[in-house]
Design an enzyme around this catalytic site. Structure first.
Site, PDB file in Angstrom:
ATOM      1  N   HIS A 121       0.825  -1.215   0.000  1.00 22.54           N
ATOM      2  CA  HIS A 121       0.000   0.000   0.000  1.00 22.54           C
ATOM      3  C   HIS A 121       0.860   1.266   0.000  1.00 22.54           C
ATOM      4  O   HIS A 121       0.495   2.280   0.580  1.00 22.54           O
ATOM      5  CB  HIS A 121      -0.956   0.016   1.198  1.00 22.54           C
ATOM      6  CG  HIS A 121      -1.929  -1.117   1.212  1.00 22.54           C
ATOM      7  ND1 HIS A 121      -3.093  -1.111   0.475  1.00 22.54           N
ATOM      8  CD2 HIS A 121      -1.906  -2.321   1.862  1.00 22.54           C
ATOM      9  CE1 HIS A 121      -3.751  -2.246   0.679  1.00 22.54           C
ATOM     10  NE2 HIS A 121      -3.042  -2.996   1.494  1.00 22.54           N
ATOM     11  N   ASN A 168     -10.247  -3.200   1.849  1.00 24.42           N
ATOM     12  CA  ASN A 168      -9.871  -3.253   0.436  1.00 24.42           C
ATOM     13  C   ASN A 168     -11.107  -3.035  -0.415  1.00 24.42           C
ATOM     14  O   ASN A 168     -12.234  -3.033   0.093  1.00 24.42           O
ATOM     15  CB  ASN A 168      -9.248  -4.608   0.083  1.00 24.42           C
ATOM     16  CG  ASN A 168      -7.850  -4.783   0.664  1.00 24.42           C
ATOM     17  OD1 ASN A 168      -7.114  -3.820   0.836  1.00 24.42           O
ATOM     18  ND2 ASN A 168      -7.488  -6.021   0.952  1.00 24.42           N
TER      19      ASN A 168
END
Length: 731
Positions: A100, A173
């Site tokens: 990320h 997510n």
């Protein structure tokens, strides 16, 4: 340290600046300073807010030249301003996230509309009308900070709620399931997905041997593989993505009773993705496409909004459900447990400083408030350890919660002290607990009534490194996902698998993946095997549990079935030339404004074009810098001379041919048709998604038509791979 606007620090009382005056004992004005009487009557000079200073607040007289011995002599170590400036520059990069790393965030507000008071004591979920500040960070998983926005990848969707009872993080997510069932496999997954260590590439791609070798030996990943090969991993915008908490959590009521919960974020603007060919080109034309889209939407006054929904269920449902609710490779279809919308949040404020907020924000799955708890999901338990540990490495201190973007709005009272970069410490004599000193804000006490209480679960069994047999079905929900897609979405999954596996050098890895696909859908396996040129279909991979064939399709799993049916929030690219009809162009602009939707004028020159009424319309993009891939639909409104000129320009022809190949709706006036012909979109090729417009009524109808987002029927006529897919479906 940069200061978050929502958590600014007020200046101490009595420290207000006075107007500039002369220095003590002098009539001369001291440039750049104010004066103020101190407690002893002496005069202090206070730097103005706009004077450049060192980190210690010392005003700087010259920021252009370092201190030297003579005009051409050596630089002196005495120059503390130079040393501090270079020292800080040398250390202004912190380690990027292992996963990320590439992210973008915005501030917003969550408003609760329906109480969950029957299930939880969490005030953020029970006090209807309460507005809770938020910060949301979107991200890609595999790429580094400098990678492009449109990589095929899972998108992080992490939300921090600054509640009255402390910070609550949903570290989610845009996909509701994950690759693995146990956190001990996470390092292996990420190592396999990232660039191969000997060569350092490919970056932000899973199209390589290491990833697919790992996947081919990890059957539990096959459900997630269906998702990542779908259009979910190439979203059109953050604004058109769903978010999921992935894990099953607990809601805990005042009596200590528990219900299970899964969290969902549903975009008000609907779901939308791009095509793979489009994504590749967008990464070249604008690698910051998603970042720019969110920034523009907020700053233009059209902030995105999501509903917060929950799936709540009890032990009775968990016991009868086909799969284990603790298995993060599984979801609960909305047809079985509908998503209950309880509130919404809007992201309406961009950051003041990217590093101070987006880069330093720290999310932890362990951050919950009273009334929200954990289940025994083994992936979740590993994340609870990993995220906290990660912040120490990235932000350099256990005091990362002192950074404004991470600081709760709720009071912080404890005896944790010292450590690197401590911004606050206990005041007074007491720094331990229990103690017999009087209770006070600086000597806080436990509160059994309002304090956090874990769910009192009864546990038992032997210690062992095992995987529950209830986690053993790896293919049934993968098949359910595939059959829930529309034909065009199924084709895209097949295309993606062929593309990714075509980059894998080892034939045995490619064959193992196709062997897994045979447990999901033989049509899909046949298409992929054909696309890879395998001489024959391999035998199905041995399944631990026989895949189920009776799970019904779930419409909630399809993007196309959840299309917005409106062009709101989208963007039209309008290609114009000198002499183009002003009334028609203005009609498009007027109808887009009513939705609202955005538009950009694209012209042969960035200065714009002079329309047929003599007005100059300014261009946002020059035609070779504003390709049609940047837009959701296009309008080509030209004069006859403009069309003749652009018909010989390759980028103008690409503008039209790409839009046609990507299944976009295309409007054009009659004078623009020669450009379409030159671009290979001749009269015999034009379908119902290519519309000739002549007046305001036509423009209005076209904007309404664009609510379908894509003219998907076209792809089966313009894509060579479509034939193999259609043959497999017919078989």
């Amino acid at each position: 340290m940069a200061k978050s606007p929502s958590r600014g620090v007020k200046a101490p009382a009595g420290n207000k600046r006075k107007s500039a005056s002369t220095a003590a004992g002098s009539d001369a004005h001291v440039e750049g300073f104010d004066t103020e009487a101190g407690s002893g009557g002496e005069v202090h000079q206070l730097a103005k807010d706009d004077v450049l200073t060192t980190q210690q607040g010392v005003p700087v007289s010259d920021d252009q030249n370092s201190l030297k011995l003579g005009e051409r002599g050596p630089t002196l170590l005495e120059d503390f301003i130079l040393r501090e400036k270079i020292f800080h520059f040398d250390h202004e990069r912190i380690p990027e996230r292992v996963v990320h790393a590439r992210g973008f965030g915005a501030h917003g507000t969550f408003t609760l509309k329906e109480s969950l008071g029957d299930f939880t004591v969490a005030k953020v979920l029970t006090e209807v009308g309460e507005q809770t500040p938020m910060f949301v960070r979107f991200s890609t998983v595999a790429g580094n900070k400098g990678s492009a926005d449109l990589a095929r990848d899972v998108r992080g969707f992490a939300a921090k709620f600054y509640t009255k009872e402390g910070n609550w993080d949903i570290v989610g997510n845009n996909i509701p399931v994950f690759f693995i069932q146990d956190a001990i496999k996470f390092p292996d997954l990420i190592h396999a997905a990232k660039q191969e260590p000997d060569r350092g590439f490919p970056q932000a791609q899973t199209a390589h041997d290491n990833f697919w070798d790992f996947i081919s030996l990890t059957p539990e990943s096959m459900h997630m593989v269906m998702w990542i090969m779908s259009d979910r991993t190439i979203p059109r915008s953050f604004r058109f993505m769903e978010g999921f908490g992935v894990h099953t959590f607990r809601l805990i009521d005042a009596e200590g009773n528990s219900s299970y919960v899964k969290f969902h974020f549903k975009p008000k603007l609907g779901l939308q993705s791009v095509m793979w060919n489009e994504a590749v080109k967008i990464n070249g034309a604008d690698p910051d496409f998603h970042r720019r889209d969110l920034w523009d939407a907020i700053t233009m006054g059209t902030p995105p909004e999501w509903d917060l929904g929950v799936q709540i269920f009890d032990d009775a449902f968990a016991d009868k459900f086909e799969f284990d609710i603790l298995d993060s490779t599984k979801l609960i279809p909305e047809e079985q447990v509908p998503v209950r919308i309880i509130g919404s949040f809007v992201l309406d404020r961009v950051v003041d400083n990217f590093f101070a907020e987006t880069e330093q924000v720290a999310y932890c799955t362990q951050n919950v408030v009273p009334g929200i708890g954990f289940t025994n999901d083994p992936l979740l338990h590993g994340r609870n350890f990993s995220y906290l540990d990660t912040q120490l490495k990235r932000l350099g201190s256990p005091n990362f919660t002192h950074i404004p973007i991470n600081a709760p709005l709720a009071p912080v009272n404890n005896f944790q002290q010292d450590g690197h970069m401590a911004m606050r410490n206990p005041k007074g004599r007491v720094n331990y607990e229990p103690n017999s000193w009087a209770s006070s804000p600086t000597n806080p006490r436990e509160d059994p009534q309002t304090g956090y209480r874990h769910f009192a679960a009864e546990e038992g069994g032997r210690k062992a490194q095992v995987r529950s047999p209830s986690f053993a079905d790896h293919y049934s929900q993968a098949r359910q996902f595939f059959i829930s897609q529309t034909p065009i979405e199924q084709k895209h999954i097949g295309d993606a698998l062929v593309f990714e596996l075509s980059k894998v050098e080892r034939a045995d890895i490619r064959e193992r993946i196709v062997a897994h696909l045979r447990n999901i859908d033989d049509r899909l396996a046949t298409v992929v095997a054909g696309g890879l040129g395998l001489p024959e279909l391999p035998q199905a991979f041995p399944a631990a549990v026989e895949p189920r064939q009776d799970l019904p399709p779930s419409d909630a799993l399809s993007i196309v079935k959840n299309a917005p049916k409106t062009f709101e929030g989208r963007k039209l690219g309008i290609l114009v030339s000198d002499g183009a009809p002003a009334a028609l162009i203005n009609a498009f602009i007027e109808n887009l404004g009513k939705l609202p939707a955005a538009y950009e004028i694209v012209a042969p020159k960035i200065g714009g074009a002079v329309l047929d009424d003599g007005t100059l319309i300014e261009a946002k993009q020059k035609v070779d810098g504003g390709p049609s891939i940047l837009y959701d639909a296009v309008a080509v409104i030209l004069s006859s001379d403009g069309a003749a000129m652009l018909a010989s320009d390759k980028t103008a022809k690409d503008f039209v041919s790409d839009a046609f190949g990507h299944g976009k709706f295309i409007a054009c006036n009659a004078d623009a048709l020669p450009l379409l012909d030159a671009a290979g979109v001749s009269e015999k090729d034009r379908d119902d998604g290519v519309v000739t417009v002549a007046n305001a009524k036509d423009a209005k109808a076209f904007v309404a038509m664009c609510g379908e987002v894509r003219f998907w029927e076209r792809e089966f006529n313009v894509d060579l791979d479509a034939a193999g897919f259609l043959q497999a479906n017919e078989a």
